[in-house]
Design a protein around this motif. Structure first.
Motif, PDB file in Angstrom:
ATOM      1  N   PRO A 621       0.806  -1.228   0.000  1.00  0.00           N
ATOM      2  CA  PRO A 621       0.000   0.000   0.000  1.00  0.00           C
ATOM      3  C   PRO A 621       0.842   1.283   0.000  1.00  0.00           C
ATOM      4  O   PRO A 621       0.491   2.248  -0.668  1.00  0.00           O
ATOM      5  N   ASP A 661     -12.708   0.636  -4.995  1.00  0.00           N
ATOM      6  CA  ASP A 661     -11.942   0.342  -3.772  1.00  0.00           C
ATOM      7  C   ASP A 661     -12.513   1.028  -2.532  1.00  0.00           C
ATOM      8  O   ASP A 661     -12.511   0.446  -1.436  1.00  0.00           O
ATOM      9  N   LEU A 701     -10.603  -0.329   7.063  1.00  0.00           N
ATOM     10  CA  LEU A 701      -9.527  -0.336   8.052  1.00  0.00           C
ATOM     11  C   LEU A 701      -9.531  -1.633   8.846  1.00  0.00           C
ATOM     12  O   LEU A 701      -8.471  -2.213   9.125  1.00  0.00           O
ATOM     13  N   ASN A 704      -8.228  -4.325   6.687  1.00  0.00           N
ATOM     14  CA  ASN A 704      -6.781  -4.153   6.511  1.00  0.00           C
ATOM     15  C   ASN A 704      -6.029  -4.656   7.726  1.00  0.00           C
ATOM     16  O   ASN A 704      -4.984  -5.300   7.606  1.00  0.00           O
ATOM     17  N   ASN A 705      -6.574  -4.348   8.921  1.00  0.00           N
ATOM     18  CA  ASN A 705      -5.934  -4.824  10.152  1.00  0.00           C
ATOM     19  C   ASN A 705      -5.948  -6.341  10.234  1.00  0.00           C
ATOM     20  O   ASN A 705      -4.976  -6.975  10.608  1.00  0.00           O
ATOM     21  N   SER A 708      -3.417  -7.725   7.813  1.00  0.00           N
ATOM     22  CA  SER A 708      -2.033  -7.607   8.271  1.00  0.00           C
ATOM     23  C   SER A 708      -1.711  -8.635   9.342  1.00  0.00           C
ATOM     24  O   SER A 708      -0.584  -9.079   9.487  1.00  0.00           O
ATOM     25  N   VAL A 720      -3.898  -5.395  -3.110  1.00  0.00           N
ATOM     26  CA  VAL A 720      -4.266  -5.023  -1.746  1.00  0.00           C
ATOM     27  C   VAL A 720      -4.971  -3.679  -1.766  1.00  0.00           C
ATOM     28  O   VAL A 720      -4.507  -2.731  -2.396  1.00  0.00           O
ATOM     29  N   SER A 722      -6.061  -0.665   0.674  1.00  0.00           N
ATOM     30  CA  SER A 722      -5.770  -0.165   2.021  1.00  0.00           C
ATOM     31  C   SER A 722      -6.298   1.248   2.164  1.00  0.00           C
ATOM     32  O   SER A 722      -6.256   2.035   1.200  1.00  0.00           O
ATOM     33  N   LEU A 724      -4.836   3.446   3.499  1.00  0.00           N
ATOM     34  CA  LEU A 724      -3.650   4.280   3.320  1.00  0.00           C
ATOM     35  C   LEU A 724      -3.685   4.979   1.964  1.00  0.00           C
ATOM     36  O   LEU A 724      -3.167   6.088   1.812  1.00  0.00           O
ATOM     37  N   CYS A 725      -4.304   4.316   0.964  1.00  0.00           N
ATOM     38  CA  CYS A 725      -4.333   4.856  -0.398  1.00  0.00           C
ATOM     39  C   CYS A 725      -5.547   5.744  -0.653  1.00  0.00           C
ATOM     40  O   CYS A 725      -5.678   6.288  -1.768  1.00  0.00           O
ATOM     41  N   TYR A 784      -7.208   8.854   9.341  1.00  0.00           N
ATOM     42  CA  TYR A 784      -7.660   8.645   7.968  1.00  0.00           C
ATOM     43  C   TYR A 784      -8.810   9.588   7.619  1.00  0.00           C
ATOM     44  O   TYR A 784      -8.870  10.149   6.511  1.00  0.00           O
TER      45      TYR A 784
END
Length: 1438
Positions: A621, A661, A701, A704-705, A708, A720, A722, A724-725, A784
């Motif tokens: 990500p 997404d 989120l 995603n957690n 991970s 992936v 995320s 983050l993106c 975020y």
């Protein structure tokens, strides 16, 4: 007649003992009388000349001499004296001469050298013989008449035009008077010549004047020099001959100074072609004693701007396309440049061979302090000295560096030197290269910038050899590995590739070698490098294919690497290269922009490269987010210049990922199991029920957690997704949509008002019950969400629709609300590491560095003293011996101090430490400041207005925007010498959080802020009105108390507004001429607030005055001391330095008003802390520097304020100066000591020529200064802390040294006239030096190294004082008034230190009234270590 001739010959031969030789000679002449070319008719003149040995020729032939010149003169003199008609024969002879020279050819022959003839029996032949006239002038009896005849002949030739091969008769005539062996009446000759000068044409004047040094006798030189000096002032046509003549005269020093001053006065107005001669004369006669004075005068008078005029005319004519005028101007430019070249050749010779000239130039430039006093000449002279005189090379370089640091040598000065005087500057190229290389190693940003500018100017102005050397030097800097050198060199290459693309292409091979050293480069540097190489590779049709191949190879290698940093570098390089290919090109005549035709091979190459980039990003990500950001930045940078077809082909696939997404349809419930229940929040489009969307943040989120945690369970082939993106992808979508739709965002405007899937954010009291994982999850969710809102505001802030503006303001309110919640969550989650907001490796390194020491360190490591005792100890630490008296703490930026200070007051302020984890706001966001009240219409289902909601930019949102604006302005506009890295001290991270901002030049940022001045003034006036109302309500009974939270928020806004104004007007770019209009428009905004509609045609000085008055009106409403301090600095900044006149008085009065004001917080506590101390230090310095009488001001504080403090309670303060407390006493004391020492240096040194009144006035000034010094030194008895002692020892020594240097010469000359005043002055100073002696003893006893370091130098100064007083008494013949005693060691209170008491009690005499002036000395030559405090004692004046 023949017999007479024979008789004279016989007599002559009898005298010489050689009778046969003259006879043969005469026989030969007689046989040649009728020879061709000889004079046929003979008179007395011709006969005597012929018989004496010269044959007169007619026509073009030279007169011939057959005898020695001395023999001819003797023969002719004897023949005349022996002639029967003597002295009447002399008149006949002169008449014959006059008749003979009526013929011009014969006259010319008489003026030209005679030809020597070899006769039978002659032994020698002279190579050179004088002219006939010169020989006649050497005969005593003929000289006066010949001189008269020649002088009378000169006017005949006044109007002759001398051609190329013509005869210049006046010059030949004047040459005859040179080097006469015997001048019978030289006074009369010179007088006549000077009369001729007054009436002759210029060429003849020129010849006469230049010949004077060879005509004058020594006794006449002074008189003629004065006449020539007067003539020099009258006209400019004779400048060169006069100076040429004066330089060859032997004049005494006084007259030479007078003449040199005359030459100096004509320097500003002399012709350009004559200037080198004038300068040569001035420099040639410089003596070491007056060199500095002469060079200083020359520097003031010598202005090269007149040399630039032809160049400016030429450029204007080229613009007007006037070919004829341009060609004539070109010749003028060439002449002008050649004259300047000659001028610097003259200076170069003086610098090389006259030691005192180099020293004097350096000293003259060093002594100039005003920025406006510095010229292009200064820079060129320093370069000349550096290149010519190796002995002074380092000194010149150091001086140039100091001037740059002080702002006296702006880059504009250097640009003018290169543009207007490249012919001269080119000779200094080796020095320019060496200085630029040295400057790039400097730690001072201004010096580094100057060095980089030298490279750019040298590349643009010089030939290909110099250009190659410049590129080689820059490449060497890049490959050196030094961070500063690397950044600056890449910036220079970037500028060169933009401005001089075709020139730099010649040296592309050199630049390409940097690819071999990329392991040392950061991502930002990789971006610059690939921009340079891409521009060189793709800027023309004749592409540099070898560069392209190398770039592709390096990028593929990086992308295929498993090292994350290399992948990121590969992405940056690939996107940068794609940007160069996708640019529309300016081809052919430049009339239209067209896309460079892409070959199918290169198209395929880029497609494969992007496929590789996409593959590398899928599973990481952070790398994908970087790809999005880089592509977005590329579109923003080349807005409007990208090929849309190309952009669509390679960018569409990226932006299509966003809806799939991150966006989902809005539904009441969300399926799935999550840490927190999902709730839709911040929906601004609640009326739209159909087709509503939401940002799927919390589920994403959570997913995603989980992903991970499970690690490798996901398929490697699946991309992936995320959170983050989320923000980077939206930023790309926004720019892509705007580029494709001509700036319109209508396609994506639903994202502005759509809600986010979050959770219930009412966390008050619930955080303690959550687990660490849940708290961290909640913090990440908030980060975020905040970054999403920041990007949304970035995207839609410029929309003109009122509905959209209202939504943007609402999003700003959402940001401030979320920040409040986040602050509470962060306070409950120590050690939490937020998700990154920027994604290149440099940023990620900075994030990890901050994670290690940042937020945690901020809580524990950088503790601030809040209680009184701790504040006091902090104040003591400021008094460390190494601290400067006039410098506040420089380690923190203004905003960092403010943020750190607020930590103890407001836990939410700790968000400042997490600034790195937020997405950057664009400058366009601040257009929101223009918004006043906005009405947002809410429509019902039938599109009718249901109700109106008022949306306003509140204090919290205003504070949020202003805070961000202040950080930005401090980063970009604040000079590097005062700016510090705001979050991280590592140099390589200086631009983290400002990546978008750093793509703009400081001027672009300044223009943006100037456009915001009107709304900023509106907001500041609102703050003023608010605090005026608060002040009035405080005095009214029955009014409710102040809302502390609101007061703090409004104070913060006020402070940020003042900081914004100060940062803007402190920008050093306003000092450049091209930004004068911008400064005028900024000042006009302020001035128009007082005089609407009347400021359009005001001059800049008037605008400054009106703006000053406007800002001065805010003095009554400043809510705290720091705002008062910033307002004072802003007023100083507005007025421009040096501040003078009524503005200076106003600033001093304002500063004193703030110092005499009691500053209390809304809570009732007095202001304190490091920020308050630093502001107090600077404000006190401002007051003392701007007050009319600094000595009186210091005396008032020390004699009034300090006693009031001493008599107050423990926590009390001075009633006159409430800012003077026991905690701030050290600040007042240090500033007063430093300013006192500084002020006495401005008292002129005493001179013998001073009148009694002047001496008395200077004595009075020193008396006040010494009295102040005595008062301050004796305060140590009350305030005896270590820092106070350190200040006393340091500035006590400096004061004594200044007294020795400046006051003692005055006492030498005024002792006899003002004995009582001198004696009183010495008595007072002796009491102070005795106290200093006691401090030395105290320091040694307590063995405090920090204090004892000052003791040796102080003891030395005290000893020098003793012997200097003795010398002064001896100078005035009062040696008997001086005697030595022994001074005891005492402590600070004056008690004797018994452990080192001398066994002799006779020294008690030191306290007797018989020794009114006694002085200690620490001379180690007279003392042992045990009683080192004792020394020779007391000079006593009667």
């Amino acid at each position: 007649m023949v017999s007479k001739r024979k008789l004279s010959k016989a007599e002559a031969s009898g005298e010489n003992g050689k009778a046969d030789l003259p006879t043969r000679s005469s026989e030969t002449k007689r046989s040649r009388i009728s020879a061709p070319g000889e004079v046929e008719t003979e008179g007395i003149f011709e006969e005597l000349i012929r018989t004496s040995g010269i044959v007169l020729k007619a026509g073009e032939g030279q007169n011939e001499i057959a005898v020695d010149q001395m023999s001819f003169q003797k023969k002719l003199c004897l023949a005349l004296e022996k002639h029967p008609t003597y002295p009447g024969v002399v008149k006949l002879f002169i008449s014959g001469l006059e008749s003979h020279i009526k013929d011009r050819n014969q006259f010319k022959n008489c003026l030209l050298p005679c030809a020597s003839t070899q006769t039978e029996g002659s032994r020698t032949r002279h190579s050179y013989c004088d002219s006939l006239i010169k020989l006649l002038l050497g005969i005593k009896i003929l000289q006066p008449a010949v001189i008269t005849l020649l002088l009378e002949k000169i006017p005949e030739f006044f109007f002759d035009i001398v051609g190329t091969f013509g005869t210049d008769f006046p010059r030949l005539i004047i040459n005859q008077f040179k080097w006469l062996d015997k001048a019978l009446d030289s006074q009369d000759l010179v007088k006549n010549l000077m009369q001729l000068v007054s009436v002759s044409p210029v060429p003849i004047q020129h010849d006469i004047i230049t010949s004077l040094p060879e005509i004058l006798e020594d006794s006449q030189q002074s008189e003629v020099a004065r006449e020539l000096s007067c003539l020099l002032k009258q006209g400019r046509q004779l400048t060169v001959p006069i100076l040429d003549a004066l330089s060859r005269l032997d004049l005494d020093a006084g007259l030479m100074a007078e003449v040199r001053q005359s030459a100096m006065t004509i320097v500003p107005s002399v012709k350009l072609e004559d200037l080198p001669v004038v300068i040569k004369f001035i420099l040639h006669n410089v003596k070491a004693t007056d060199a500095v004075e002469v060079i200083s005068d020359l520097r003031k008078n010598l202005d090269l701007s007149s040399c630039d005029l032809p160049l400016k005319i030429l450029s204007s004519q080229k613009k007007a396309k006037s070919q004829v005028q341009a060609s004539s101007s070109m010749s003028q430019v060439t002449t002008s440049q050649n004259c300047v070249k000659l001028l610097f050749d003259v200076i170069k010779l003086a610098v090389r061979f006259q030691k005192e000239v180099s020293e004097a130039w350096i000293k003259a430039i060093e002594n100039s302090t005003s920025v406006s006093d510095h010229k292009v000449l200064d820079l060129m002279i320093l370069l000349l000295i550096h290149s010519t005189n190796t002995k002074y090379r380092k000194q010149a370089e150091k001086l140039l560096k100091n001037k740059i640091q002080l702002g006296c040598m702006p880059e504009q000065l250097m640009q003018n030197a290169f543009q207007n005087h490249s012919l001269v500057i080119k000779d200094f190229f080796p020095s320019i290269l060496a200085i630029a290389q040295t400057f790039l190693h400097s730690g001072h940003p201004a010096v580094v910038s100057f060095g980089s500018c030298m490279y750019k100017q040298a590349f643009a102005a010089f030939d290909s050899y110099c250009q190659q050397e410049v590129v080689s030097a820059l490449v060497t800097h890049v490959c050196s590995g030094n961070e500063t050198e690397l950044d600056i060199s890449l910036d220079v290459l970037t500028d060169l590739v933009v401005l001089h693309t075709s020139l730099l292409m010649r040296y592309a091979t050199f630049v390409k070698t940097i690819l071999d050293s990329t392991q040392k480069l950061h991502p930002c540097q990789i971006r610059k490098l690939f921009y340079i190489l891409s521009t060189l590779a793709y800027s023309q049709r004749q592409e540099r294919s070898y560069i392209q191949d190398d770039m592709h190879m390096v990028i593929r290698k990086w992308l295929s690497s498993t090292v994350p940093n290399h992948k990121q570098m590969g992405i940056i390089g690939a996107v940068t290269m794609i940007g160069s290919v996708a640019l529309k090109r300016n081809e052919g005549d430049g009339s239209s922009l067209e896309r460079l035709e892409l070959s199918s091979e290169r198209d395929e190459q880029l497609s494969n490269l992007l496929d590789l980039v996409g593959f590398c990003c899928e599973q990481t990500p952070e790398v994908l987010a970087l790809y999005y950001d880089e592509f977005a930045n590329l579109i923003e940078k080349h807005k409007g210049n990208l090929d849309l077809q190309f952009l669509d082909k390679f960018g569409k696939s990226l932006v299509e990922d966003f809806p799939s997404d991150f966006v989902v349809d809005l539904s009441p419930t969300v399926d799935g199991s999550f840490l927190f229940p999902v709730k839709s929040l911040y929906n601004l489009d609640e009326d739209e029920t159909q087709g509503a969307i939401a940002i799927n943040l919390l589920p994403l989120l959570s997913q995603n957690n989980v992903g991970s945690v499970t690690g490798g369970m996901s398929s490697q082939s699946k991309r992936v997704v995320s959170p983050l993106c989320l923000s980077p992808c939206f930023r790309l979508l926004r720019f892509y949509t705007a580029e494709q739709n001509s700036g319109s965002l209508e396609e994506i405007d639903a994202l502005l008002g759509c809600p986010l899937y979050l959770t219930n954010l009412e966390v008050e009291g619930k955080l303690d019950s959550l687990s660490k994982q849940e708290r961290e999850f909640l913090c990440s969710l908030l980060f975020y969400a905040l970054n999403w809102f920041r990007e949304v505001v970035n995207a839609f802030c410029q929309q003109q629709d009122a509905e959209m503006k209202g939504k943007v303001l609402t999003r700003l309110q959402n940001i401030t609300e979320l920040q409040n919640v986040l602050g509470k969550c962060l306070a409950a989650t120590p050690g939490y590491v937020p998700p990154p907001a920027t994604f290149d490796s440099e940023a990620l390194e900075a994030v990890s560095s901050t994670n290690a020491i940042g937020p945690v360190r901020k809580k524990t490591g950088k503790k601030r003293k809040t209680d009184g005792s701790k504040a006091s100890s902090a104040d003591h630490s400021q008094g460390d011996d190494s601290s400067e008296g006039n410098q506040p703490d420089p380690e923190l930026s203004e905003l960092e101090k403010t943020a750190t200070e607020r930590e103890t007051e407001n836990p939410l302020a700790k968000l400042q430490n997490y600034r790195l984890y937020f997405r950057e706001l664009d400058l366009e966001v601040f257009t929101v400041l223009h918004c006043g009240l906005l009405t947002k219409s809410v429509l019902d289902t039938e599109m009718h207005t249901e109700f109106c909601e008022v949306v306003q930019l509140g204090p919290a949102e205003l504070s949020f925007l202003l805070d961000d604006l202040c950080w930005k302005l401090e980063h970009v506009l604040t000079p590097g010498s005062t700016r510090r890295v705001p979050f991280l001290k590592e140099r390589s991270y200086k631009d983290i959080g400002f990546s978008h901002l750093c793509r703009r030049s400081p001027k672009e940022v300044a223009i943006c802020v100037v456009k915001l001045l009107k709304p900023l003034c509106n907001h500041m006036e609102n703050m003023h009105n608010y605090f005026q109302a608060v002040i009035q309500n405080q005095g009214a009974e029955g009014e409710p108390g102040v809302n502390i939270q609101e007061h703090m928020l409004m104070s913060s806004c006020y402070q940020q507004l003042l900081l914004t104004f100060r940062s803007l007007f402190a920008w050093n770019g306003f000092s450049q001429s091209e930004n004068t209009d911008l400064l005028g428009s900024a000042l006009q905004v302020l001035a128009s607030r007082l005089k609407p509609g009347e400021t359009e045609f005001l001059l800049l000085e008037d605008l400054i005055s009106e703006s000053f008055h406007y800002l001065l009106n805010f003095q009554q409403s400043v809510p705290n001391f720091h705002c008062a301090f910033i307002l004072t600095q802003l007023l100083i900044t507005i007025t421009k330095k040096p501040v003078a006149g009524w503005k200076k008085e106003k600033i001093a009065s304002l500063a004193k008003q703030f110092l005499c004001q009691s500053w209390v917080r809304p809570s009732g506590d007095g202001e304190k802390g490091s920020q308050f101390n630093n502001a107090l230090h600077t404000l006190l310095c401002i007051y003392l520097e701007h007050t009319d009488n600094i000595l009186k001001a210091i005396e008032e504080i020390s004699s009034v304020g300090v006693p009031e403090l001493i008599n107050s309670t423990k926590d009390g303060c001075s009633s006159t100066y409430p800012t003077l407390t026991r905690q701030t006493f050290l600040i007042f004391f240090r500033v007063m000591m430093a300013q006192l020492e500084s002020s006495v240096k401005s008292i002129p040194v005493g001179k013998t020529s001073d009148s009694s009144e002047v001496q008395l006035e200077k004595l009075l000034q020193w008396n006040i200064a010494v009295r102040n010094f005595h008062i301050l030194i004796n305060l140590v008895k009350v305030f005896d802390s270590r820092p106070v002692l350190g200040v006393c020892l340091k500035y006590g020594r400096l004061f004594v040294e200044a007294f020795l240097k400046l006051a003692m010469p005055l006492l030498d000359y005024s002792f006899k006239k003002h004995r009582d005043d001198v004696q009183s002055l010495l008595k007072t100073l002796q009491l102070s030096t005795r106290q200093l002696h006691h401090m030395c003893g105290h320091s040694k006893i307590h063995q405090d190294i920090g204090l004892t370091n000052h003791v040796p130098l102080l003891k030395k100064s005290l000893e020098q004082f003793v012997y200097r007083v003795k010398a002064m008494l001896a100078f005035n013949h009062c040696q008997e008034a001086f005697w030595m005693g022994v001074l005891k060691n005492r402590d600070l209170q004056g008690e004797e230190i018994l452990s080192q008491a001398s066994g002799e009690r006779g020294s008690e005499e030191e306290d007797s009234a018989e020794s009114p002036v006694e002085e200690p000395s620490g001379s180690s030559t007279d003392l042992s270590d045990d009683d080192g405090a004792n020394g020779p004692g007391s000079p006593t004046a009667p």
